[in-house]
Design a protein around this motif. Structure first.
Motif, short mmCIF file in Angstrom:
data_model
loop_
_atom_site.label_atom_id
_atom_site.label_comp_id
_atom_site.label_asym_id
_atom_site.label_seq_id
_atom_site.Cartn_x
_atom_site.Cartn_y
_atom_site.Cartn_z
N UNK A 10 -0.21 -17.50 17.82
CA UNK A 10 -2.36 -17.19 18.52
C UNK A 10 -1.71 -15.57 18.11
N UNK A 11 -2.14 -15.27 18.97
CA UNK A 11 -1.92 -13.93 19.71
C UNK A 11 -1.94 -13.26 18.66
N UNK A 12 -0.38 -13.08 18.00
CA UNK A 12 -0.09 -12.30 17.40
C UNK A 12 -0.52 -12.77 15.60
N UNK A 13 -0.16 -13.70 15.17
CA UNK A 13 -0.66 -13.79 14.04
C UNK A 13 -1.56 -15.09 13.68
N UNK A 159 5.72 -27.73 13.05
CA UNK A 159 4.35 -27.45 14.10
C UNK A 159 3.68 -26.77 13.15
N UNK A 160 3.41 -25.67 12.55
CA UNK A 160 2.76 -24.85 12.48
C UNK A 160 2.46 -24.85 10.64
N UNK A 161 3.64 -25.50 10.12
CA UNK A 161 2.87 -25.04 8.58
C UNK A 161 3.92 -26.13 7.92
N UNK A 230 1.13 -15.48 6.38
CA UNK A 230 2.56 -14.81 6.01
C UNK A 230 3.69 -15.09 6.97
N UNK A 231 3.30 -14.16 8.20
CA UNK A 231 4.34 -14.29 9.38
C UNK A 231 5.29 -14.91 9.42
N UNK A 232 4.83 -16.89 9.19
CA UNK A 232 6.04 -17.43 9.62
C UNK A 232 7.40 -17.24 7.67
#
Length: 276
Positions: A10-13, A159-161, A230-232
């Motif tokens: 969350x804090x980075x992406x 979990x995220x995408x 995009x990060x993942x």
């Protein structure tokens, strides 16, 4: 650790856990995934060989046949569901965003992704069978790295995408595993099946194509018009690139070994004919 991972993303992406999958066990706990991978590494690299040191190799023929057939069916199910849940129906190949929480098709893809994730835990048994059968030459860096990292990657992606553009790997990898575990099942039936397994050498080629395709497909998200986190995807591309290099090296060594064995066999055949 789980909260730390969520905080990091969350804090980075600015990526939060998906509301549909964040409470699905064992996606709720990153600690469990890490502990299981650590236990897998300890058993397969240290404890298992130590326990088997003074024991005869286990045969496990029936157990492995059942396991391989089960993995064929599970992989086929995931491939079918991910195809019907998006990639064979309404997904846009060049960029498909994360679906709405109440979208039934997106939920179907997320459920297929969940079964895919759980199957990655089960696939750790591949190495356990090698240990119990004392096939230590099969426990290579590629094999262990592949099985361990895929569990952690699948955790993060689910979990995220859990749906959208990045799930093409779920479909492709499941299709490859249908073929791979079918080969293992047939090979386990004995020498009588060998003449039907001529396609073994193409398995690694298919995996290489999979990684190349995944890299190319993932790169599409960097187009300005693509609204997909995009990060993942960057992590996915780095991991796919690593797999590509490792599998390419494995293919090169296997092909070289095969060519040498064919050459030696040809020389022996010539010598045999001369002696006659």
């Amino acid at each position: 650790m789980s909260q730390g991972v969520d905080h990091f993303f969350y804090t980075n992406f600015e990526i939060l856990p998906d509301p549909r999958t964040k409470d699905w066990f064992p996606v709720t706990n990153f600690n469990l995934a890490v502990v299981l991978v650590a236990a897998y590494l300890i058993f397969c690299l240290f404890l298992g060989p130590l326990l088997m040191k003074n024991r005869e190799p286990m045969q496990l023929k029936n157990s492995m046949a059942g396991y391989n057939l089960t993995m064929v069916l599970v992989s086929a199910y995931v491939a079918f569901e991910s195809f019907m849940g998006g990639w064979g129906t309404h997904y846009r190949f060049f960029c498909h965003p994360i679906g709405a929480p109440d979208d039934k098709n997106s939920l179907r893809m997320a459920k297929a992704h969940y079964v895919y994730f759980v199957s990655k835990f089960v696939e750790l048994m591949d190495t356990v069978f090698f240990v119990l059968r004392k096939k230590y030459s099969h426990i290579t860096f590629l094999h262990v790295y592949h099985h361990g990292v895929v569990v952690l990657m699948a955790f993060c992606s689910l979990r995220y995408l859990p749906d959208g553009h990045g799930t093409l790997i779920v479909l492709l990898n499941s299709l490859i595993h249908v073929i791979m575990y079918a080969y293992y099942f047939l090979a386990g039936l004995g020498p009588k099946m060998q003449k039907y397994l001529w396609w073994k050498k193409y398995l690694t080629s298919m995996q290489l194509v999979q990684f190349l395709f995944t890299l190319s497909h993932a790169a599409v998200v960097f187009h300005p018009s693509c609204n997909y986190p995009k990060p993942l995807v960057i992590v996915l591309m780095i991991n796919s690139g690593m797999f590509l290099l490792l599998f390419a090296n494995f293919y090169r060594k296997s092909y070289k070994k095969e060519k040498n064995e064919e050459g030696e066999s040809h020389i022996k055949s010539k010598k045999s004919k001369k002696n006659k």
